[in-house]
Each structure stands twice: as structure tokens, then as C-alpha cells.
Design an enzyme around this catalytic site. Structure first.
Site, PDB file in Angstrom:
ATOM      1  CG  HIS A  64      -1.897  -1.025   1.156  1.00 42.15           C
ATOM      2  ND1 HIS A  64      -2.909  -0.932   2.157  1.00 42.15           N
ATOM      3  CD2 HIS A  64      -2.047  -2.189   0.598  1.00 42.15           C
ATOM      4  CE1 HIS A  64      -3.850  -2.058   1.926  1.00 42.15           C
ATOM      5  NE2 HIS A  64      -3.338  -2.842   0.945  1.00 42.15           N
ATOM      6  CD  GLU A 119      -2.057   4.093   3.257  1.00 46.88           C
ATOM      7  OE1 GLU A 119      -3.230   4.287   3.371  1.00 46.88           O
ATOM      8  OE2 GLU A 119      -1.795   3.267   2.273  1.00 46.88           O
ATOM      9  CB  CYS A 165      -6.583  -0.428   5.358  1.00 44.66           C
ATOM     10  SG  CYS A 165      -4.560  -1.042   5.242  1.00 44.66           S
ATOM     11  CB  CYS A 220      -1.966   1.713   6.330  1.00 49.48           C
ATOM     12  SG  CYS A 220      -1.555   0.739   4.684  1.00 49.48           S
TER      13      CYS A 220
END
Length: 158
Positions: free
Chosen positions: A57, A59, A87, A90
Site C-alpha cells: 500500500h 502508506e 486501512c 496502514c
């Protein structure tokens, strides 16, 4: 530059990363991590498909890059700007990295882990609570995501 202007300028960088993700066929999420002095330490966008890695991801990639650049596992005083509410994975990484702030554009009622879902920073087991703000460009970031998934549905993509 005041905080609101800085947040807007930094979120524009994150939006550019999200656009790069969409062009590459990735879910259009971008992130920028800035140091305590406001200097950009890392920029990233989702690379889940390209890396075949469910943890790639934006992040996570930005946090990893900044930590490597600084040679530190903790990033106190740093702020993460991301185009979509992080999420749970993260958000937990942001907590473990001891980020001071997380600023996101679009909320994610279905998969978010900050204001929605598990609300990581509100849990009694969360050892470090980042300051969280819904920042600028929520509509732009949300429309980018809606357009991406609409095109996939219409094109028969998975």
C-alpha cells in the site's frame, strides 16, 4: 505558509502519486511522508499488483522508504498524507512508526481503519495515537477511486 496551505500543497503531491497508480493499473492511492521540518522524505503509490504484494500500500511504502532514508524505526514528528483513509494495516504501521499526524483526503467507510472499521487509534491496545485529520481534496480523491473502479467494472477487470 500556514498549516492549511501546507496540507493542501502536500496532499496535491499525494494526488499526483494516486494518478500515477491509476495509470499503472493500481488502485489510485498516493502517499507522501514529510519530516518535522516539512521536507518530503518519501512519496509512494500503491504497488500491490506490480509487486504481487498485499502489503504494498502507498502508506506502507512511504513509511518504509522514510525509515530507510533516516535509518530509524521510529519517525517522530513526521506526518503522513494519503489520498484515502488508511486501512487497519496502514494505521497500525503509522502507530508503530510513531508518526505525529496522519492526514487523509477521502474517507473509506468500507475499508478504513481510522475513522471507520477497527478505529485503530481509538483502541485501548494502541500504544501510540497519531493525530488524525481528514484533510483537503476528499472529493477529488474519492472521484478518482470511483472512476477507477467504474472503469474496471465496465471493462470486465477483476
Amino acid at each position: 505558509m500556514d498549516r492549511a496551505d501546507f496540507d493542501a500543497a502536500t496532499m496535491r503531491l499525494a494526488l499526483a502519486e494516486a494518478e500515477a497508480a491509476a495509470r499503472a493499473g493500481e488502485v489510485p492511492v498516493g502517499a507522501v511522508l514529510v519530516g518535522p521540518d516539512g521536507a518530503v522524505l518519501a512519496r509512494a503509490h500503491n504497488l500491490v499488483e506490480a509487486r504481487r504484494d498485499p502489503t504494498a500500500h502507498a502508506e506502507m511504502l512511504a513509511i518504509r522508504e522514510a525509515a530507510a532514508q533516516l535509518g530509524a524505526k521510529r519517525l517522530p514528528g513526521c506526518a503522513l498524507y494519503v489520498t484515502l483513509e488508511p486501512c487497519a494495516m496502514c494505521a497500525t504501521a503509522a502507530s508503530f512508526a510513531r508518526l505525529s499526524r496522519v492526514v487523509f483526503a477521502a474517507p473509506d467507510p468500507k475499508g478504513g481503519g481510522v475513522l471507520h472499521g477497527p478505529r485503530i487509534f481509538a483502541q485501548p491496545t494502541c500504544h501510540w495515537r497519531c493525530e488524525v485529520e481528514q484533510g483537503p481534496f476528499a472529493e477529488e480523491a474519492g472521484e478518482s477511486l470511483r472512476s477507477f473502479f467504474r472503469a474496471r467494472r465496465e471493462g470486465g477487470g477483476a
